[in-house]
Motif scaffolding. Sequence first.
Motif, PDB file in Angstrom:
ATOM      1  N   LYS A  56      -4.843  -5.438   0.902  1.00 29.20           N
ATOM      2  CA  LYS A  56      -4.972  -4.150   0.217  1.00 29.20           C
ATOM      3  C   LYS A  56      -6.226  -3.410   0.672  1.00 29.20           C
ATOM      4  O   LYS A  56      -7.081  -3.967   1.349  1.00 29.20           O
ATOM      5  CB  LYS A  56      -4.997  -4.356  -1.297  1.00 29.20           C
ATOM      6  N   LYS A  72      -4.961  11.287   2.941  1.00 31.56           N
ATOM      7  CA  LYS A  72      -3.925  10.252   2.985  1.00 31.56           C
ATOM      8  C   LYS A  72      -3.396  10.073   4.405  1.00 31.56           C
ATOM      9  O   LYS A  72      -3.134   8.939   4.838  1.00 31.56           O
ATOM     10  CB  LYS A  72      -2.791  10.616   2.026  1.00 31.56           C
ATOM     11  N   THR A  73      -3.265  11.168   5.131  1.00 32.67           N
ATOM     12  CA  THR A  73      -2.819  11.077   6.523  1.00 32.67           C
ATOM     13  C   THR A  73      -3.835  10.322   7.361  1.00 32.67           C
ATOM     14  O   THR A  73      -3.472   9.477   8.202  1.00 32.67           O
ATOM     15  CB  THR A  73      -2.597  12.486   7.111  1.00 32.67           C
ATOM     16  N   SER A  76      -3.621   6.652   6.584  1.00 26.23           N
ATOM     17  CA  SER A  76      -2.409   6.052   7.168  1.00 26.23           C
ATOM     18  C   SER A  76      -2.558   5.802   8.657  1.00 26.23           C
ATOM     19  O   SER A  76      -1.845   4.970   9.220  1.00 26.23           O
ATOM     20  CB  SER A  76      -1.197   6.951   6.899  1.00 26.23           C
ATOM     21  N   SER A  77      -3.496   6.514   9.310  1.00 24.07           N
ATOM     22  CA  SER A  77      -3.743   6.271  10.734  1.00 24.07           C
ATOM     23  C   SER A  77      -4.558   4.998  10.945  1.00 24.07           C
ATOM     24  O   SER A  77      -4.636   4.478  12.057  1.00 24.07           O
ATOM     25  CB  SER A  77      -4.477   7.462  11.360  1.00 24.07           C
ATOM     26  N   THR A  79      -4.412   2.240   8.377  1.00 22.41           N
ATOM     27  CA  THR A  79      -3.681   1.113   7.808  1.00 22.41           C
ATOM     28  C   THR A  79      -2.506   1.595   6.966  1.00 22.41           C
ATOM     29  O   THR A  79      -2.521   2.726   6.462  1.00 22.41           O
ATOM     30  CB  THR A  79      -4.601   0.252   6.922  1.00 22.41           C
ATOM     31  N   SER A  80      -1.507   0.734   6.825  1.00 14.44           N
ATOM     32  CA  SER A  80      -0.374   1.026   5.946  1.00 14.44           C
ATOM     33  C   SER A  80      -0.480   0.254   4.635  1.00 14.44           C
ATOM     34  O   SER A  80       0.394   0.351   3.778  1.00 14.44           O
ATOM     35  CB  SER A  80       0.942   0.655   6.646  1.00 14.44           C
ATOM     36  N   LYS A  81      -1.569  -0.509   4.469  1.00 19.69           N
ATOM     37  CA  LYS A  81      -1.753  -1.293   3.247  1.00 19.69           C
ATOM     38  C   LYS A  81      -2.039  -0.376   2.063  1.00 19.69           C
ATOM     39  O   LYS A  81      -2.641   0.693   2.224  1.00 19.69           O
ATOM     40  CB  LYS A  81      -2.901  -2.291   3.445  1.00 19.69           C
ATOM     41  N   PRO A  82      -1.613  -0.774   0.872  1.00 20.89           N
ATOM     42  CA  PRO A  82      -1.807   0.078  -0.316  1.00 20.89           C
ATOM     43  C   PRO A  82      -3.259   0.098  -0.779  1.00 20.89           C
ATOM     44  O   PRO A  82      -4.006  -0.860  -0.593  1.00 20.89           O
ATOM     45  CB  PRO A  82      -0.926  -0.595  -1.370  1.00 20.89           C
TER      46      PRO A  82
END
Length: 296
Positions: A56, A72-73, A76-77, A79-82
């Motif tokens: 996480k 948020k973008t 996301s560059s 990690t894709s972890k929440p």
Amino acid sequence: MKKIDSLYFLVFFLLGFLNVTAQQNEVVITVDNLSNDIYMLTGQGGNIGIYVGGEKVYMIDDQFERLSPKIKTAISSITSKPIAFLFNTHMHGDHTGGNINFNNKETILIAHDNVRSSLSTKLAEKPELGVEILPEITFSEDITLYDADETIIAFHVHNAHTDGDAMIYFTKNNVLHMGDTYFSGRYPYIDLKSGGSVDGYISAHKKALLLINDDTKIIPGHGRPSSQKELASYTTMLEIIKTNVLKAIKEGKTLEEVQSDKQITSAYDATHGGGFINPEKIRATFYNSLKAGTQD
């Protein structure tokens, strides 16, 4: 005549809207990789810290609400972890404005007790903001979180930038997020109306210096990433300005006289006076804070 007034209003409204839209579009979120797991995001407002753990993400501050999609973008560059935890270093809107967009079912918001108190007051005045702006977990002095072999310590520093400041230290990665208790490369904004003080600000720096070492990467509230050496020099600057202002107060000088006395900060104006807080403002801040202290 009313048609002309209406036309003027429409023109001014459109110009204002276009100006705000242009400013929003111009903001670019940049990413600095500070260690194996930690990143600093810079945009408009306070610097954001991102720690990518085993499963996480831990996030520090979230700038303005309107920038959340860009932030948020950028995340996301990386990690894709929440995002499991979001810390607020203090209550100012350029650090908490995105709470409403990041505080959700999978993200827990953490801050000092006084941050929740300040944001609760703001919510009472503007209920449309929603309860998402409020931290679900608060602490008075410190709180420790663990993620595999990383230990994350958030600790309160008293009456520094505000009355609710917290620093967050990642021990394994050796990265310290100082929030607005540190403005790298510029004079600080010490919010006296929100419980900040010159003495508290300097004490916060000294506490940080006891914790870190030569290899520590520092995320300031504003400005570029910094080091122990740079923080030590900055602290010396604050102490010299404090000494100069106290001398002026002892000599009976007024606020206006201190504000206009360039000699008080002349050694640092060229390097630190080009930001939001100019030399005259920093002299006034030091005078008002220290003058109040001498009357206690």
